[in-house]
Design a protein around this motif. Structure first.
Motif, short mmCIF file in Angstrom:
data_model
loop_
_atom_site.label_atom_id
_atom_site.label_comp_id
_atom_site.label_asym_id
_atom_site.label_seq_id
_atom_site.Cartn_x
_atom_site.Cartn_y
_atom_site.Cartn_z
N PHE A 47 53.75 38.38 38.44
CA PHE A 47 53.33 37.30 37.53
C PHE A 47 51.88 36.94 37.87
O PHE A 47 51.60 35.94 38.52
CB PHE A 47 54.27 36.10 37.69
N ARG A 48 51.00 37.80 37.41
CA ARG A 48 49.58 37.63 37.75
C ARG A 48 48.85 37.03 36.54
O ARG A 48 48.24 37.73 35.75
CB ARG A 48 49.02 39.00 38.09
N TRP A 49 48.96 35.72 36.45
CA TRP A 49 48.43 35.04 35.27
C TRP A 49 46.95 34.67 35.42
O TRP A 49 46.33 34.16 34.49
CB TRP A 49 49.23 33.76 35.00
N CYS A 50 46.40 34.96 36.60
CA CYS A 50 45.11 34.36 36.96
C CYS A 50 43.87 35.18 36.60
O CYS A 50 42.87 34.62 36.13
CB CYS A 50 45.11 34.10 38.46
N THR A 51 43.91 36.49 36.81
CA THR A 51 42.67 37.28 36.76
C THR A 51 41.96 37.16 35.41
O THR A 51 40.76 36.93 35.36
CB THR A 51 42.97 38.76 37.08
N LYS A 52 42.72 37.30 34.35
CA LYS A 52 42.08 37.26 33.03
C LYS A 52 41.46 35.88 32.78
O LYS A 52 40.31 35.76 32.38
CB LYS A 52 43.12 37.61 31.96
N LYS A 53 42.25 34.85 33.05
CA LYS A 53 41.78 33.49 32.76
C LYS A 53 40.63 33.07 33.66
O LYS A 53 39.69 32.41 33.23
CB LYS A 53 42.93 32.48 32.95
N LEU A 54 40.74 33.43 34.95
CA LEU A 54 39.75 32.93 35.91
C LEU A 54 38.50 33.79 36.00
O LEU A 54 37.41 33.29 36.27
CB LEU A 54 40.36 32.84 37.31
N ARG A 55 38.66 35.09 35.82
CA ARG A 55 37.52 35.96 36.09
C ARG A 55 37.02 36.75 34.89
O ARG A 55 35.82 36.97 34.75
CB ARG A 55 37.87 36.97 37.20
N VAL A 56 37.93 37.18 34.04
CA VAL A 56 37.52 38.07 32.95
C VAL A 56 37.02 37.25 31.74
O VAL A 56 35.93 37.51 31.22
CB VAL A 56 38.69 39.00 32.53
N PHE A 79 35.61 38.82 47.86
CA PHE A 79 36.55 38.11 48.69
C PHE A 79 37.68 37.46 47.89
O PHE A 79 38.62 36.97 48.46
CB PHE A 79 35.83 37.03 49.51
N GLY A 80 37.56 37.44 46.60
CA GLY A 80 38.61 36.85 45.78
C GLY A 80 38.69 35.35 45.94
O GLY A 80 37.78 34.70 46.46
N CYS A 81 39.81 34.78 45.47
CA CYS A 81 39.99 33.33 45.53
C CYS A 81 40.59 32.95 46.89
O CYS A 81 41.44 33.69 47.41
CB CYS A 81 40.96 32.88 44.45
N TRP A 82 40.20 31.82 47.40
CA TRP A 82 40.75 31.42 48.71
C TRP A 82 42.23 31.07 48.58
O TRP A 82 42.96 31.06 49.56
CB TRP A 82 39.95 30.27 49.33
N THR A 83 42.68 30.81 47.37
CA THR A 83 44.08 30.46 47.14
C THR A 83 44.93 31.67 46.79
O THR A 83 46.11 31.51 46.47
CB THR A 83 44.15 29.51 45.92
N CYS A 84 44.37 32.87 46.82
CA CYS A 84 45.05 34.04 46.28
C CYS A 84 46.37 34.34 47.00
O CYS A 84 46.40 34.56 48.21
CB CYS A 84 44.15 35.27 46.36
N THR A 85 47.45 34.36 46.23
CA THR A 85 48.75 34.71 46.80
C THR A 85 49.23 36.07 46.29
O THR A 85 50.39 36.42 46.45
CB THR A 85 49.79 33.61 46.47
N VAL A 86 48.32 36.80 45.65
CA VAL A 86 48.67 38.15 45.19
C VAL A 86 48.66 39.10 46.39
O VAL A 86 49.51 39.97 46.53
CB VAL A 86 47.69 38.62 44.09
N VAL A 87 47.70 38.90 47.27
CA VAL A 87 47.69 39.69 48.51
C VAL A 87 48.66 39.04 49.51
O VAL A 87 48.86 37.83 49.49
CB VAL A 87 46.27 39.72 49.16
N THR A 123 52.31 29.98 42.00
CA THR A 123 51.07 30.71 42.32
C THR A 123 51.26 32.20 42.03
O THR A 123 52.38 32.70 42.11
CB THR A 123 50.66 30.48 43.80
N PRO A 124 50.18 32.92 41.69
CA PRO A 124 50.33 34.28 41.17
C PRO A 124 50.88 35.30 42.18
O PRO A 124 50.69 35.16 43.38
CB PRO A 124 48.90 34.66 40.77
N THR A 125 51.57 36.27 41.63
CA THR A 125 52.03 37.42 42.42
C THR A 125 51.63 38.66 41.63
O THR A 125 51.14 38.55 40.51
CB THR A 125 53.56 37.43 42.55
N GLN A 179 45.75 45.07 45.05
CA GLN A 179 44.59 44.34 45.54
C GLN A 179 44.41 43.09 44.73
O GLN A 179 44.86 43.03 43.58
CB GLN A 179 43.35 45.19 45.41
N ALA A 180 43.71 42.14 45.29
CA ALA A 180 43.52 40.90 44.56
C ALA A 180 42.57 41.11 43.41
O ALA A 180 42.95 41.58 42.35
CB ALA A 180 43.02 39.83 45.49
N CYS A 181 41.31 40.83 43.61
CA CYS A 181 40.38 40.99 42.50
C CYS A 181 39.27 41.92 42.90
O CYS A 181 38.48 41.60 43.77
CB CYS A 181 39.81 39.65 42.11
N GLY A 182 39.23 43.07 42.25
CA GLY A 182 38.27 44.08 42.62
C GLY A 182 36.84 43.66 42.42
O GLY A 182 35.99 43.94 43.25
#
Ligand code: SF4
Length: 345
Positions: free
Chosen positions: A121-130, A238-246, A116-118, A231-234
């Motif tokens: 290793f934040r692989w999520c924002t681009k793929k999931l949101r951008v 509320f970001g993702c409920w699974t967010c492990t970046v925060v 899960t992202p940190t 921060q998780a996702c500006g």
């Protein structure tokens, strides 16, 4: 300047800008106060025009792991907004976008074994949101994007905004994009003025200030519209409920203490999965490139995660993972079993 005059100035600017070009507009909507205030301003301005020669798309990206309270709110809201728009023949289209199946959070974690992202290793924002938003906008050839971005929220943010500000008052140039212009109707609004805008502008009627305030009050925190360090996702309140970046997801914890008991098991799952990522008993000893180092989550580990997720899906009554994601996960497991690039020990 009073908020009334300030908003009137923005509304005049929007009307002028709308009539200027042929390209459709796209407004990024997160359900939060900044994008709500921006929508109120755009909608109020457009309602005052005599004709509409282009469309305005209001886009919400449903990552598939959105806080379900927020995504439910936005799905219901978009439904009402579209009806309100259609009844008045306005040029708005309210659209919900999703990441490609291959890019979804659980396909990556449970299907491919991504930890899960940190922050590192934040692989999520681009793929999931951008990407979902960018892909849609590119297919529409638009160069004008409306975002609820504000100055004076922090020095770091001001530095970023000032770097991209254009000479014209409300415009910014998007990072890495030669042609795309960002327009923020609330660039010079402070927090109080954002709320005053939501409260005072009547249209669209479906965007109800009381409802937005309730969600904010229950989550008991303020939000931002540009990503800050740690921060998780500006762009998403509320970001993702699974967010492990925060380190801790305070907004979900606050929602639970304000009566949203149904989020409790999801919150526990999120905390559990953040630790599970670091359990070396469930991590391959080799990477996919053959390097001897901490690799993907093992097949056994992924099975454990899926079972736990399906259990809380059943108990919570929320749709936490789609069937098509589960089908793809099983396919990816089979591929790993046969792949010479996949090695656990
Ligand atoms: S909220 Fe967290 S998990 Fe979701 S895209 Fe942003 S950083 Fe990634």
């Amino acid at each position: 300047m009073s908020i009334r005059n300030k908003n009137n100035e923005v509304i005049s600017y929007i009307k002028k800008e709308y009539l200027k070009s042929e390209n459709d507009w796209h407004l990024g909507f997160s359900g939060g106060k900044d994008s709500s205030a921006s929508l109120k301003l755009i909608y109020s301005a457009v309602k005052e025009l005599d004709y509409y020669h282009k469309k305005i798309y209001v886009l919400f990206c449903d990552t598939g792991v959105e806080n379900p309270i927020i995504s439910q709110y936005v799905y219901d809201l978009f439904d009402k907004l579209q009806k309100e728009n259609d009844a008045e023949n306005l040029p708005f289209t309210f659209k919900i976008l999703k990441p490609k199946l291959n890019d979804r959070f659980f396909v990556k974690v449970i299907g491919r074994g991504y930890p899960t992202p940190t922050n590192i290793f934040r692989w999520c924002t681009k793929k999931l949101r951008v990407d979902p938003i960018n892909n849609f906008i590119q297919s529409e050839k638009s160069s004008f994007v409306i975002l609820g971005v504000r100055l004076n929220e922090s020095q770091q943010r001001d530095r970023t905004i000032n770097k991209y500000k254009l000479e014209e008052k409300f415009l910014l140039k998007q990072n890495n994009s030669v042609n795309r212009i960002i327009f923020s109707p609330i660039l010079y609004h402070d927090l109080e003025e954002v709320w005053m805008t939501i409260n005072s502008l009547k249209y669209p009627i479906s965007l109800n200030a009381i409802e937005i305030r309730k969600i904010y009050k229950d989550a008991e925190s303020d939000c931002t519209s540009i990503r800050l360090k740690n921060q998780a996702c500006g762009s998403s309140r509320f970001g993702c409920w699974t967010c492990t970046v925060v380190r801790k997801d305070k907004s979900i914890a606050n929602l639970i203490s304000n009566g949203y008991d149904q989020l409790e098991e999801m919150h526990e799952f999120r905390n559990w999965i953040a630790e599970f990522r670091d359990n070396i008993n469930y991590r391959c000893k080799y990477r996919r490139n053959g390097q001897k180092s901490l690799g993907p989550i093992t097949l056994e580990g992924r099975k454990v995660i899926l079972e736990k997720l399906l259990k809380i899906q059943y108990e919570s009554n929320f749709n936490l993972i789609d069937k098509e994601e589960i089908d793809l996960i099983y396919e990816l497991w089979e591929k790993d079993k046969k792949s010479s690039n996949y090695r656990e020990y």
